[in-house]
Design an enzyme around this catalytic site. Structure first.
Site, PDB file in Angstrom:
ATOM      1  N   HIS A 140       5.999 -11.548  -4.560  1.00  0.00           N
ATOM      2  CA  HIS A 140       5.224 -11.628  -3.310  1.00  0.00           C
ATOM      3  C   HIS A 140       4.945 -13.054  -2.858  1.00  0.00           C
ATOM      4  O   HIS A 140       4.192 -13.237  -1.901  1.00  0.00           O
ATOM      5  CB  HIS A 140       3.890 -10.895  -3.451  1.00  0.00           C
ATOM      6  CG  HIS A 140       4.019  -9.413  -3.555  1.00  0.00           C
ATOM      7  ND1 HIS A 140       3.986  -8.577  -2.454  1.00  0.00           N
ATOM      8  CD2 HIS A 140       4.204  -8.613  -4.617  1.00  0.00           C
ATOM      9  CE1 HIS A 140       4.116  -7.323  -2.852  1.00  0.00           C
ATOM     10  NE2 HIS A 140       4.265  -7.313  -4.167  1.00  0.00           N
ATOM     11  N   LYS A 152      -7.252 -13.637   7.983  1.00  0.00           N
ATOM     12  CA  LYS A 152      -6.497 -13.601   6.720  1.00  0.00           C
ATOM     13  C   LYS A 152      -7.217 -14.481   5.717  1.00  0.00           C
ATOM     14  O   LYS A 152      -8.130 -15.220   6.084  1.00  0.00           O
ATOM     15  CB  LYS A 152      -5.051 -14.063   6.915  1.00  0.00           C
ATOM     16  CG  LYS A 152      -4.862 -15.294   7.806  1.00  0.00           C
ATOM     17  CD  LYS A 152      -3.399 -15.571   8.062  1.00  0.00           C
ATOM     18  CE  LYS A 152      -2.828 -14.925   9.310  1.00  0.00           C
ATOM     19  NZ  LYS A 152      -1.731 -14.023   9.037  1.00  0.00           N
ATOM     20  N   ARG A 153      -6.803 -14.407   4.449  1.00  0.00           N
ATOM     21  CA  ARG A 153      -7.380 -15.312   3.470  1.00  0.00           C
ATOM     22  C   ARG A 153      -7.261 -16.749   3.964  1.00  0.00           C
ATOM     23  O   ARG A 153      -6.273 -17.120   4.596  1.00  0.00           O
ATOM     24  CB  ARG A 153      -6.645 -15.165   2.124  1.00  0.00           C
ATOM     25  CG  ARG A 153      -7.042 -13.954   1.344  1.00  0.00           C
ATOM     26  CD  ARG A 153      -8.501 -14.000   0.973  1.00  0.00           C
ATOM     27  NE  ARG A 153      -8.739 -14.917  -0.111  1.00  0.00           N
ATOM     28  CZ  ARG A 153      -9.157 -14.560  -1.328  1.00  0.00           C
ATOM     29  NH1 ARG A 153      -9.404 -13.295  -1.605  1.00  0.00           N
ATOM     30  NH2 ARG A 153      -9.360 -15.460  -2.255  1.00  0.00           N
ATOM     31  N   LYS A 201      -1.597 -21.146   5.220  1.00  0.00           N
ATOM     32  CA  LYS A 201      -1.746 -20.263   6.386  1.00  0.00           C
ATOM     33  C   LYS A 201      -2.218 -21.033   7.617  1.00  0.00           C
ATOM     34  O   LYS A 201      -2.216 -20.526   8.725  1.00  0.00           O
ATOM     35  CB  LYS A 201      -2.710 -19.124   6.072  1.00  0.00           C
ATOM     36  CG  LYS A 201      -2.181 -18.158   4.989  1.00  0.00           C
ATOM     37  CD  LYS A 201      -3.182 -17.068   4.689  1.00  0.00           C
ATOM     38  CE  LYS A 201      -2.804 -16.208   3.507  1.00  0.00           C
ATOM     39  NZ  LYS A 201      -1.798 -15.168   3.832  1.00  0.00           N
ATOM     40  N   THR A 251       1.391  -8.925   6.687  1.00  0.00           N
ATOM     41  CA  THR A 251       1.407  -7.524   7.120  1.00  0.00           C
ATOM     42  C   THR A 251       0.458  -7.312   8.296  1.00  0.00           C
ATOM     43  O   THR A 251       0.625  -6.384   9.062  1.00  0.00           O
ATOM     44  CB  THR A 251       1.012  -6.581   5.965  1.00  0.00           C
ATOM     45  OG1 THR A 251      -0.067  -7.169   5.241  1.00  0.00           O
ATOM     46  CG2 THR A 251       2.177  -6.347   5.028  1.00  0.00           C
ATOM     47  N   LYS A 259       0.311  -5.077  12.055  1.00  0.00           N
ATOM     48  CA  LYS A 259      -0.815  -4.257  12.538  1.00  0.00           C
ATOM     49  C   LYS A 259      -1.179  -4.631  13.969  1.00  0.00           C
ATOM     50  O   LYS A 259      -1.417  -3.766  14.813  1.00  0.00           O
ATOM     51  CB  LYS A 259      -2.018  -4.419  11.604  1.00  0.00           C
ATOM     52  CG  LYS A 259      -1.746  -3.890  10.201  1.00  0.00           C
ATOM     53  CD  LYS A 259      -2.774  -4.320   9.162  1.00  0.00           C
ATOM     54  CE  LYS A 259      -2.247  -4.024   7.755  1.00  0.00           C
ATOM     55  NZ  LYS A 259      -3.008  -4.687   6.691  1.00  0.00           N
TER      56      LYS A 259
END
Ligand code: 26V
Length: 902
Positions: free
Chosen positions: A435, A630-631, A636, A741, A745
């Site tokens: 992952h 998100k985290r 990111k 992911t 969504k």
């Protein structure tokens, strides 16, 4: 040591809004600044005690409670085989109030009503669950087991009602008793047994496996405390409080106190030297693994799979010898240490840290799960050599990799197999999903630690390594560098075991989670293994999401519009998401676009209401809603986003009022947790909160730009944010986000995507068309060279990216509170800039401008939104799980026959 006295206002209290008439306007429990004494305490709703309508304390003449006005309509649930008529549901509900909860019908609050409803729904699930398990036992199909340290399930009641087809009759029955289903659903705490994408993916896969009627069980840990509650101090700092999610009895789990296994740690491993390779592992600590089962209903039929979570318990209550000797502390010490194993979820992701308790969690869980799987297999009466024909085990990342040496240990030490046969069985059974390719997230365990905690497993790992390197040597004679690169043991002080390599060589197949990511796995971290074992072992399964939760449940109005437009029951398209393509022609119809946009608008109002009631701010719902949730992690690049917001703010400040009037109003939302020890990520949160404070209170600009950091991000909060988004940001440095992911969504809910050419963004763009996404930034192949340039030929930011330099200066000079606080964060950009902010900033700003331009044309925007949803069929987790079942596990759907219980 000095103790720090925190100012009173520093701490945060939990607030509850127990009553709101309409689910979508009911806020989640939220935080605000109030009272130091409440930190870490469980959230307790205020109790509104009421009487069930028709249930007065007095009974009727016959001495029985009166039933409410008869609701005779029989609700058909197809072949789902459970009571689905309103009177039966009402009866079951009341029965649980009076018996399971031991409450009076005239003395019930929303929490009690939730519990009664949940217990009643659980009864229905149990019927199907029993039949499903019986069906599997009878048919003895090959089964797959999904081993994941994280299952981020969120709430269950709504999902269970949907999957059972019981939403309407429950809503009616509960209404008839004077309660509202919306209020009751809001009572449920999220099961937050995960950190982020990896854990939520596991939850989506369980939903899809059950929906596809596949014999799949999940195995995980029953953490007493899930992911921490995030609180934000007035300074903008993230504070963490425990998540005691089990404090109010959990109606969704079935304790299986009879299903237990003894798990050993420490002790000594003595090789038998009888030529068999066997060893005897004795002594040390033994703890008990106790099973708790969670039922996982499939959508629209009876298959109800199982998620088995293990709890650790002392093998004996306490040490009687110490107790009798008067040493009470020693007497309970070992029992405490046993219970500690499943006490808490580690709140890190993407950082490997080598802690003993984490290693014990991993072994405890894999050993209990394997013992359970083997016991079930043995009931079939087949020899162990047939194990891989009946069992596939999927390793969700490297966390369960100890299952590989553990199965070797069982086969050799307990089942008397020779090494080669044992290895053959093992390597036919396991499958490994990677992952992440980020180096810091690749698990490595110090050799001395494994030797101490799991002495027999270390011997086995060394043996696996020896035989493996011998075979590498045979294929590539004399290539010592290659041997060093591929060794399971990394040299150093201490030596470390490379878990990704062990997972790879112990598995039948290996996959990544999006096309780009799987390519990177094959060409970077596992390149040598591809050369050695051949490319066919290394595949890709692009992630997916369940459309039940991520469209029908979180956006019921959109779901209804889709069903009406496609002229299909939702049962049909929710199970075959490619049917959404039928929406494409409607993008051209003005009336349809109006309906579509109106639903987005109502979802924005629902989010605005949430912000109003939790943070106390009024949100401009006519603005473009821009969301990044998100985290928190440097890769990111939430930092890129917040610096972009500051850039927009400075630009607005420089405009004349007339110029400003032409600007597209924008509301920016952030949410996400930072690992408690991740200093830079926490500093980013602090910057966001303090920028919000300035911007939201600037009378000149606030009409055009506001910014919110929503605390305590969770699955339930995502369910409010995602349907409300116009644009969402997925802006990782190219090559760093394995898949993502939430991007799927948002797009499924008609939100457009602003992102880098990374992870699943690429495949989303392939599906929806590049005209409907906003891409920016450098591409993956360039990243390595750019990093090299940063190190060896740095160019000052002022030269390279003046716009960014200006933004950084403003932060540094104190526009958002004391600038020195942010220096460590700003220095990451000024210095090595590992994540390429200075390289991507200009194109990022340009992409944001393109979003503004596109949003100005409302009709075109609506078309893009509809086309995006229409082309998201590929990203259903039903597709993904079928790929695993067919191309990896070799698993067949095993439907439960219709009709009464077997
Ligand atoms: C790694 C570690 C390292 C040791 C400490 C604890 C810990 C906990 C979790 C992880 C896993 C990190 C990998 C991960 O979460 N990957 C995410 O997986 C998602 C599902 O495939 C994917 O969408 C995200 O892009 C990816 O970052």
């Amino acid at each position: 040591m000095t103790s720090i006295v925190k100012p009173r206002s520093y701490i945060i209290k939990t607030r509850f809004f127990p009553f709101f008439p309409f689910r979508f306007f009911t806020p989640l429990p939220m935080t605000s600044v109030i009272d130091p004494s409440t930190i870490g305490k469980p959230r307790r709703p205020r109790r509104h005690v009421r009487t069930l309508t028709g249930y007065l304390p007095d009974t009727d003449e016959a001495g029985e409670a009166k039933w409410p006005r008869g609701e005779e309509k029989i609700w058909r649930a197809g072949t789902r085989g459970v009571d689905s008529d309103v009177p039966s549901i009402t009866k079951s509900f009341v029965n649980h109030v009076q018996t399971s909860l031991a409450r009076q019908a005239y003395n019930l609050d929303n929490l009690g009503a939730y519990q009664a409803a949940a217990l009643s729904v659980r009864d229905s699930l149990l019927v199907n669950w029993n039949d499903t398990q019986m069906n599997y036992t009878r048919k003895a199909p090959k089964r797959a087991y999904y081993l994941s340290l994280e299952f981020l399930m969120g709430r269950t009641l709504d999902n269970a009602l949907l999957n059972l087809g019981l939403k309407e009759p429950y809503a009616k029955g509960i209404k008839g008793l004077g309660f509202s289903i919306e209020d009751i659903l809001e009572q449920e705490r999220d099961a937050g047994l995960g950190n982020g994408g990896l854990g939520r993916l596991a939850a989506c896969y369980l939903d899809s496996a059950a929906t596809q009627e596949l014999p799949v069980w999940g195995y995980g840990l029953r953490y007493k405390y899930g992911i921490f509650q995030q609180l934000i101090s007035p300074e903008g700092n993230q504070l963490e409080a425990p998540d005691p999610w089990l404090d109010n009895q959990n109606p969704w789990e079935l304790p299986r106190l009879d299903v237990t296994y003894e798990i050993r740690f420490y002790g000594q491993a003595d090789r038998l030297n009888d030529g068999t390779g066997r060893a005897l592992w004795t002594g040390g600590q033994e703890v008990l693994a106790v099973a708790y089962d969670v039922m996982i209903p499939g959508y629209g039929h009876r298959t109800t799979n199982n998620l088995r979570l293990w709890e650790s318990k002392p093998k004996r209550g306490f040490d009687l010898n110490s107790f009798n000797a008067g040493n009470y502390e020693a007497a309970v010490e070992s029992s405490n240490s046993a219970a500690a194993i499943t006490a808490v979820l580690y709140p890190n992701d993407h950082t490997s840290f080598g802690k003993e308790l984490r290693l014990k969690q991993q072994y405890f869980w894999t050993a209990a799960s394997l013992a359970d799987i083997i016991r079930r297999f043995k009931n079939l009466g087949k020899p162990m050599t047939k194990f891989p024909e009946y069992v596939a085990i999927q390793l969700n990342d490297t966390h369960p990799t100890l299952a590989i040496p553990e199965l070797m240990r069982i086969l050799i030490d307990e089942e008397d197999f020779d090494w080669d046969t044992a290895w053959q069985i093992v390597t036919q059974t396991f499958f490994y999903t990677n992952h992440t390719v980020l180096p810091e997230a690749l698990e490595k365990w110090p050799v001395p630690l494994i030797e101490h905690v799991l002495p027999r497993h270390l011997q086995i790992i060394y043996d696996i390594n020896l035989f493996f390197l011998q075979s590498v040597e045979r294929k590539f004679p004399g290539d010592r560098d290659r041997l060093a690169r591929m060794s399971l043991i990394e040299e150093g002080t201490p030596k470390q075991v490379r878990m990704a390599f062990l997972a790879c060589i112990g598995s039948r197949k290996v996959n990544g989670v999006a096309e780009l990511h799987s390519d990177l796995v094959r060409t970077t971290i596992l390149k040598d293994f591809v050369e050695f074992e051949g490319i066919s072992k290394f595949g890709n399964v692009t992630n997916g999401i369940t459309p039940r939760r991520w469209l029908d449940q979180c956006n019921p109005e959109l779901s209804a519009l889709i069903s009406k437009t496609l002229k299909l029951e939702k049962d049909v398209w929710l199970k075959d998401l490619t049917k959404l393509e039928g929406l494409l022609p409607f993008a051209e119809e003005k009336k349809f676009r109006r309906e579509w946009t109106a639903i987005k608008q109502r979802n924005k109002e629902r989010l605005a209401h949430y912000v109003q009631t939790t943070l106390g701010y009024t949100v401009n719902t006519n603005a473009l809603f821009d969301v990044q949730i998100k985290r928190l992690h440097e890769y990111k690049r939430q930092t890129l986003n917040i610096l972009g917001v500051i850039h927009r703010y400075l630009s607005l400040k420089n405009m004349t009022p007339a110029q400003r009037k032409k600007a597209i109003p924008r509301v920016v939302f952030f949410a996400g947790k930072a690992a408690p020890a991740y200093y830079i990520a926490k500093l980013t949160i602090r910057l966001i909160v303090n920028v919000a404070r300035v911007i939201n209170n600037d009378p000149e600009t606030k009409e055009y730009l506001t910014l919110f950091f929503l605390p305590d991000y969770s699955v339930s909060l995502a369910e409010i944010l995602i349907p409300a988004s116009d644009i969402s940001q997925h802006i990782s440095t190219a090559g760093t986000e394995a898949s993502g992911t939430s991007n799927m969504k948002f797009c499924l809910n008609g939100g457009l995507l602003l992102g880098t050419v990374d992870g699943a963004n690429i495949e989303i763009a392939e599906e929806v068309g590049e005209a409907n996404v906003f891409f920016f930034g450098h591409l993956t192949p360039a990243v390595e060279d750019i990093r090299y340039q940063h190190l060896y030929h740095p160019v000052p930011i002022e030269t390279k990216c003046p716009a960014l330099a200006n933004v950084i200066d403003q932060v540094s000079q104190g526009l958002f509170g004391p600038g020195d606080v942010y220096e460590p964060l700003l220095n990451t950009i000024r210095q090595t800039d590992y994540y390429l902010l200075t390289d991507d900033f200009d194109s990022y700003i340009a992409a944001l401008a393109m979003v503004d331009e596109a949003y100005a044309d409302k009709e075109e925007w609506a078309k893009k939104s509809i086309r995006t949803t229409a082309k998201m069929g590929k990203f259903s987790s039903d597709r993904a799980i079928m790929e695993y079942a067919e191309s990896y596990w070799n698993l067949e759907p095993t439907p439960v026959p219709p009709g009464p219980a077997l």
